[in-house]
Design a protein around this motif. Structure first.
Motif, PDB file in Angstrom:
ATOM      1  N   ASN A 143       0.926  -1.194   0.171  1.00 45.60           N
ATOM      2  CA  ASN A 143       0.020  -0.049   0.090  1.00 45.60           C
ATOM      3  C   ASN A 143       0.673   1.336   0.009  1.00 45.60           C
ATOM      4  OD1 ASN A 143       1.001   0.211   2.691  1.00 45.60           O
ATOM      5  ND2 ASN A 143      -0.958  -0.308   3.494  1.00 45.60           N
ATOM      6  N   ARG A 145       2.407  -4.336 -13.065  1.00 44.86           N
ATOM      7  CA  ARG A 145       1.325  -3.436 -13.254  1.00 44.86           C
ATOM      8  C   ARG A 145       0.130  -4.430 -13.720  1.00 44.86           C
ATOM      9  NH1 ARG A 145       0.451   1.472 -11.953  1.00 44.86           N
ATOM     10  NH2 ARG A 145      -0.211   2.359 -13.953  1.00 44.86           N
ATOM     11  N   LYS A 202       0.332   7.501 -11.547  1.00 44.64           N
ATOM     12  CA  LYS A 202      -0.409   8.525 -11.990  1.00 44.64           C
ATOM     13  C   LYS A 202      -0.078  10.022 -12.059  1.00 44.64           C
ATOM     14  CE  LYS A 202      -4.359   8.580 -10.321  1.00 44.64           C
ATOM     15  NZ  LYS A 202      -6.020   8.415  -9.804  1.00 44.64           N
ATOM     16  N   ASP A 226       0.882  -3.243  -8.028  1.00 41.30           N
ATOM     17  CA  ASP A 226      -0.240  -2.081  -8.414  1.00 41.30           C
ATOM     18  C   ASP A 226      -1.518  -2.058  -7.408  1.00 41.30           C
ATOM     19  OD1 ASP A 226      -1.984  -0.350  -9.914  1.00 41.30           O
ATOM     20  OD2 ASP A 226      -1.455  -1.265 -11.833  1.00 41.30           O
ATOM     21  N   ASP A 270       2.613   6.448  -6.708  1.00 36.52           N
ATOM     22  CA  ASP A 270       1.434   6.550  -7.510  1.00 36.52           C
ATOM     23  C   ASP A 270       2.003   6.812  -8.913  1.00 36.52           C
ATOM     24  OD1 ASP A 270      -0.726   6.705  -9.081  1.00 36.52           O
ATOM     25  OD2 ASP A 270      -1.897   7.295  -7.274  1.00 36.52           O
ATOM     26  N   ARG A 273      -3.955  -0.508  -7.409  1.00 32.66           N
ATOM     27  CA  ARG A 273      -5.326  -0.127  -8.034  1.00 32.66           C
ATOM     28  C   ARG A 273      -6.350  -1.669  -7.761  1.00 32.66           C
ATOM     29  NH1 ARG A 273      -4.090   1.505 -14.166  1.00 32.66           N
ATOM     30  NH2 ARG A 273      -2.775  -0.063 -13.874  1.00 32.66           N
ATOM     31  N   LYS A 323      -7.618  -0.455  -4.541  1.00 28.55           N
ATOM     32  CA  LYS A 323      -8.079   0.757  -4.279  1.00 28.55           C
ATOM     33  C   LYS A 323      -9.068   1.382  -5.258  1.00 28.55           C
ATOM     34  CE  LYS A 323      -4.638   3.606  -2.871  1.00 28.55           C
ATOM     35  NZ  LYS A 323      -3.313   4.103  -2.899  1.00 28.55           N
ATOM     36  N   SER A 324      -9.316   0.777  -6.378  1.00 29.58           N
ATOM     37  CA  SER A 324      -9.864   1.378  -7.585  1.00 29.58           C
ATOM     38  C   SER A 324     -11.325   0.496  -7.456  1.00 29.58           C
ATOM     39  CB  SER A 324      -9.397   1.198  -8.716  1.00 29.58           C
ATOM     40  OG  SER A 324      -9.346  -0.358  -9.244  1.00 29.58           O
ATOM     41  N   ARG A 325     -12.499   0.956  -7.958  1.00 37.96           N
ATOM     42  CA  ARG A 325     -13.779   0.779  -7.870  1.00 37.96           C
ATOM     43  C   ARG A 325     -13.897  -0.542  -8.755  1.00 37.96           C
ATOM     44  NH1 ARG A 325     -15.691   2.006 -12.988  1.00 37.96           N
ATOM     45  NH2 ARG A 325     -14.714   3.759 -13.923  1.00 37.96           N
ATOM     46  N   TYR A 326     -12.794  -0.606  -9.853  1.00 39.16           N
ATOM     47  CA  TYR A 326     -12.801  -1.777 -10.830  1.00 39.16           C
ATOM     48  C   TYR A 326     -11.904  -2.868 -10.174  1.00 39.16           C
ATOM     49  CZ  TYR A 326      -8.759   0.545 -12.494  1.00 39.16           C
ATOM     50  OH  TYR A 326      -7.508   1.207 -12.731  1.00 39.16           O
ATOM     51  N   GLY A 327     -11.141  -2.695  -9.145  1.00 38.61           N
ATOM     52  CA  GLY A 327     -10.111  -3.758  -8.539  1.00 38.61           C
ATOM     53  C   GLY A 327     -11.015  -5.217  -8.152  1.00 38.61           C
TER      54      GLY A 327
END
Length: 934
Positions: free
Chosen positions: A729, A838, A735, A897, A733, A899, A902-906
């Motif tokens: 974690n 990734r 990004k 990665d 990032d 994501r 943490k991401s909505r699509y993970g």
């Protein structure tokens, strides 16, 4: 001298005597009258320190050579051993080069004995060997090798190898020996005396090998086509499966320690049900199901019961061979009744005996690589029953020669020709016609679909394995690729009329009538074509570079990619490009016309021989393909929407341009041309679903849902006990432009995990650039004496070779991209940690992705959720599947990665793999947990 051979092997401080590298150990083995009569070994003091890498490889350290003699003290003894003998080594240039360099440095004459290089001789006499490294050849030929990379052990193995090679040479037929004698002067080894002796023995021998036939001076193995027997199936399918899968079934009889897997039988039953209800099926069978057996059993039963052939399609030709060589023989034992299975590949896979004989008789100025290829093929023909070039380990450059002698180069073969009955391709087709089950590949299946079903025997039912590749394969086959380098290569092979290239060689056979032929016209138009191509591709290169400045093109895989769409291009510049393409196609047509005039004239005079006619037609076909490709790319609209794009290599010349097209959506085409026409198509893979849903693959392939069944077969492995998924974690990032920091954090984690797992790590990258940068950083920071670092595209060798190297070293770290995400099996303790750097999303500005996304948006679809994400999830599942290949494997999957958490699509990634213990924590805590778990 003819019966005395001395084998030498040296260990040295490095690769080159020019760089003052020295010999540290020599092993000598004397062979007389086919017996090893003497062995000698000695260390030499190199008067310099031995590099750590060499010590690790050989086990020879400075202390071992400290009191050893210097080379000059033993030089005369070595010269004496080689008197009146052949010098043999496995890679003669290396050993003889070092030996002669040392002799000359010490005032002695270099050795000039006749030589035999066992690498070259093994290539010729064992053309099917998977590798020509000494250790791998020893394994292939079951020669015991006690201490690889020690001089005497290597010399003894080389001596035993030579005796096996001599034995093989003495089994070859007269015609093969004669043909090898004709090539011998181009070999590096002095084989004349050995070959001549074998020829003389044969001249006085009456023993003929019944398995060999000869025709027009060529010897090849007989291949008979059996008629087989008709089998009727009285058993019910349930009884049939009981007799194989259940406790007292044949699987337990023939597979030692076979563990019954309920999923395997479940899959067999699902396929049988689909066949019987005339439905299509999507079956996801997770790793460990044993899907090859699970789909072959119902295919064979159904083929015999219904008296209809069934097609099985795999992704690669290697998988085809694996099914035929490993699975089919087992099934023949299991079912205990005769059935026929046949492999069918494209014409380019099979050698043409007629073309090969023609090349043998005409190629008198061949270079070494071609001569080596010819020699390998000569020996292989005495062994092969299929004529499939995939059986043979040709050198890379050999495939250019092979193209000339493949069935593809034959043109239309006359059924009344004496060669027709000997054609491997025709026999393969006949076997397929007679077979219950035909094993083919996606490429040939798609070629067959898009060419009105001309290449495979007719069929109603098909099983497609590795079905997650089916859309891409279909798209590639419906699309096209053309590039500057390939066009120039083809044109340079054709040449002017006075050059001794393809056309010049043909015309040189008709010099008496050459003034009647339109030679000047050919040369004039040919020059215009070459000029136009240079001009066109230079302009395309500049156009893409200009668009990049306008931020309309993106860089990927080392090339700039630019998707073009005529309606959106600069009209003024694009019209110039179209004009140039149109002019070029006219010139190509003019060349085809000149070839037609030449053929007509020579045929009218009854001068044109069959081979020259085939070659003239072959040149015309190449030129016509160029016309078709250019027209499809620039001048016409296809009934299926296409994405067209250009790639330029900025590191190459200013003509290094590649042109591509693919359908934006192939689903309608597949539905109409394939699924609607077939009774039942079963598609299977370990990765077809996203979050347990098949909706993505259904849409992409256009499978009619009104007659589709789906099934998911769970893995028999205990992932809860076998795997830990760890996600840090605290990684930077990307990004926010932290690429360097991200790579640094990745490399730190690789080194920390390597300490815990003793190497044995596979690191999967999505970008070759990131792989290269990580490799460089790891090389700078790691203990190079402790770990063997292997990088795809950096360390030389194929994927298979890199995998073998990885398994050879105890503490290895393998960095891979693209092809390493799937199809690589590294079972057991060789692999303890899989790192995914990734999540494998395609770059959003990749031309194909961009075009497909735009197309989907126009259809009112969500391109990310319905295309990008499912593709990434399926790729992720493929990567995840590299770790656990058996019920006893254990390991960590480390996903850098965040994501995924943490991401909505993970959740789609996590829900698509088996349920495993997952930890999301600091890198430090993860390392502590990993250490404790192992």
């Amino acid at each position: 001298m003819e019966n005395r051979y001395v084998v030498i092997d040296l260990e040295t401080t490095g690769h080159s005597p020019i760089n003052d590298d020295k010999i540290i150990e020599a092993g000598l083995v004397v062979i007389e009258n086919n017996q090893i009569v003497e062995t000698k070994s000695t260390f030499f003091n190199p008067n310099k320190s031995i590099p750590p890498f060499i010590s690790n490889l050989t086990g020879i350290y400075d202390k071992d050579v400290k009191y050893a003699p210097f080379f000059y003290e033993k030089a005369d003894d070595i010269i004496e051993v080689f008197e009146n003998s052949y010098l043999i080594a496995h890679n003669v240039p290396f050993d003889l080069g070092f030996l002669n360099a040392e002799l000359e440095k010490n005032g002695r004459q270099p050795l000039n004995n006749p030589i035999i290089d066992t690498v070259e001789l093994a290539r010729i006499l064992f053309p099917k060997a998977p590798s020509y490294k000494l250790s791998q050849l020893a394994e292939y030929l079951h020669i015991n090798h006690d201490e690889p990379h020690r001089a005497l052990s290597d010399a003894i193995v080389t001596a035993k190898l030579f005796l096996r090679l001599k034995e093989k040479l003495e089994s070859l037929p007269y015609e093969t020996i004669q043909a090898l004698l004709n090539l011998e002067e181009k070999f590096k080894s002095d084989l004349y005396a050995l070959l001549l002796r074998r020829q003389e023995d044969l001249a006085f021998s009456t023993n003929e090998n019944e398995l060999i036939e000869s025709f027009q001076g060529l010897a090849f193995r007989k291949t008979e086509l059996s008629n087989g027997q008709t089998v009727t199936m009285e058993q019910s399918f349930g009884d049939y499966l009981d007799g194989i899968y259940e406790e007292n079934g044949t699987l337990h009889e023939y597979k030692v320690n076979y563990e019954k897997r309920s999923g395997q039988r479940e899959m067999s039953e699902a396929i049988y049900d689909a066949f019987h209800s005339k439905e299509h099926a999507l079956i996801e069978a997770e790793t460990g199901t044993g899907k090859s057996l699970a789909y072959l059993l119902p295919a064979i039963y159904e083929a015999i019961k219904s008296n209809q052939r069934i097609i099985i399609s795999t992704y690669t030709t290697q998988l085809q061979s694996q099914l035929m060589e490993e699975e089919i023989p087992l099934i023949k034992l299991l079912v205990k009744f005769p059935f026929k299975a046949a492999i069918l590949k494209g014409r380019n896979h099979y050698i043409s005996l007629e073309k090969f004989v023609h090349e043998l008789n005409t190629g008198h100025n061949d270079n070494y690589d071609i001569v080596l290829c010819k020699a390998m093929i000569l020996v292989w023909l005495t062994e092969t029953e299929t004529g499939d070039i995939d059986e043979i380990n040709l050198p890379k450059s050999g495939y250019l020669f092979y193209k000339k002698v493949s069935t593809d180069a034959e043109g239309i073969i006359d059924p009344y020709s004496p060669w027709f009955s000997k054609s491997y391709y025709q026999k393969a087709k006949k076997r397929a016609q007679q077979a219950n089950v035909i094993i083919t590949n996606h490429a040939l299946l798609c070629t067959d679909i898009f060419n009105d079903y001309q290449f495979l025997p007719s069929y109603k039912k098909v099983i497609i394995d590795e079905a997650h590749h089916f859309e891409d394969t279909a798209s590639h086959h419906y699309g096209l690729k053309i590039d500057y380098t390939n066009i120039q290569y083809v044109l340079n092979q054709i040449g002017h009329t006075e050059e001794m290239k393809s056309l010049g060689k043909i015309l040189s056979n008709y010099s008496l009538v050459s003034e009647e032929l339109p030679l000047k016209e050919w040369n004039s138009v040919f020059d215009s074509v070459k000029y136009e191509i240079e001009d066109l591709f230079r302009l395309l290169f500049q156009y893409v570079i200009q668009q990049r400045k306008n931020s309309k093109a993106v860089s990927d895989i080392g090339r700039i990619q630019y998707r073009f769409d005529e309606t959106k291009e600069d009209p003024e510049k694009w019209d110039i490009i179209k004009e140039m393409v149109t002019r070029l196609t006219f010139y190509f047509r003019d060349l085809i016309h000149v070839l037609a005039l030449m053929e007509q004239y020579l045929s009218h005079k009854e001068l044109l021989d069959k081979y020259d006619k085939d070659d003239l037609n072959g040149i015309s076909e190449h030129l016509q393909q160029f016309i078709d490709s250019f027209e499809k790319l620039f001048l016409t609209d296809d009934r299926v929407p296409q994405v067209r794009w250009i790639e330029v290599d900025t590191k190459g010349t200013n003509n290094a341009v590649y042109l591509y097209s693919e359908p934006t959506d192939i689903s309608t085409l597949l539905k109409e041309e394939f699924f609607d026409k077939k009774e039942s198509a079963v598609l299977t893979s370990a990765t077809l679903t996203m979050s347990n849903s098949f909706s993505f693959i259904k849409k992409r392939l256009g499978i009619p849902v009104n007659r589709l069944t789906t099934q998911k077969i769970n893995s028999p492995f205990s992932y809860q006990q076998q795997v830990q998924l760890m996600v840090p974690n605290d990684f930077p990032d990307i990004k926010y432009g932290n690429m360097d920091n991200y790579i640094y954090a990745t490399c730190e984690s690789i080194l920390s995990l390597a300490e815990i797992t003793d190497g044995r790590m596979l690191i999967l990258f999505t970008s070759y650039d990131m792989l290269k940068r990580s490799y460089k950083l790891l090389k700078e920071t790691m203990d190079v004496d402790k770990y063997m670092l292997i990088g795809q595209g950096i360390t030389s060798g194929s994927r298979t070779r890199l995998k073998k190297n990885f398994q050879t070293f105890d503490q290895a770290i393998l960095l891979g991209t693209s092809s390493f995400w799937e199809g690589v099996d590294i079972p057991g303790e060789d692999l303890s940690c899989l790192m995914i750097v990734r999540l494998p999303f395609q770059p959003p500005d990749h031309p194909v992705y961009e075009a497909k996304s735009n197309y989907m948006k126009e259809q009112g679809q969500n391109a990310f959720m319905e295309y990008s994400l499912p593709n990434a999830v399926i790729r992720f599942k493929q990567g995840f599947g590299r770790l656990i290949r058996s019920s006893s494997d254990r390991g960590i999957v480390f996903v850098c990665d965040a994501r995924i958490m943490k991401s909505r699509y993970g959740k789609y990634f996590l829900n698509s793999i088996p349920e495993v213990p997952t930890t999301f924590d600091t890198t430090k805590k993860l390392m502590e947990k990993a250490k404790e778990w192992f």
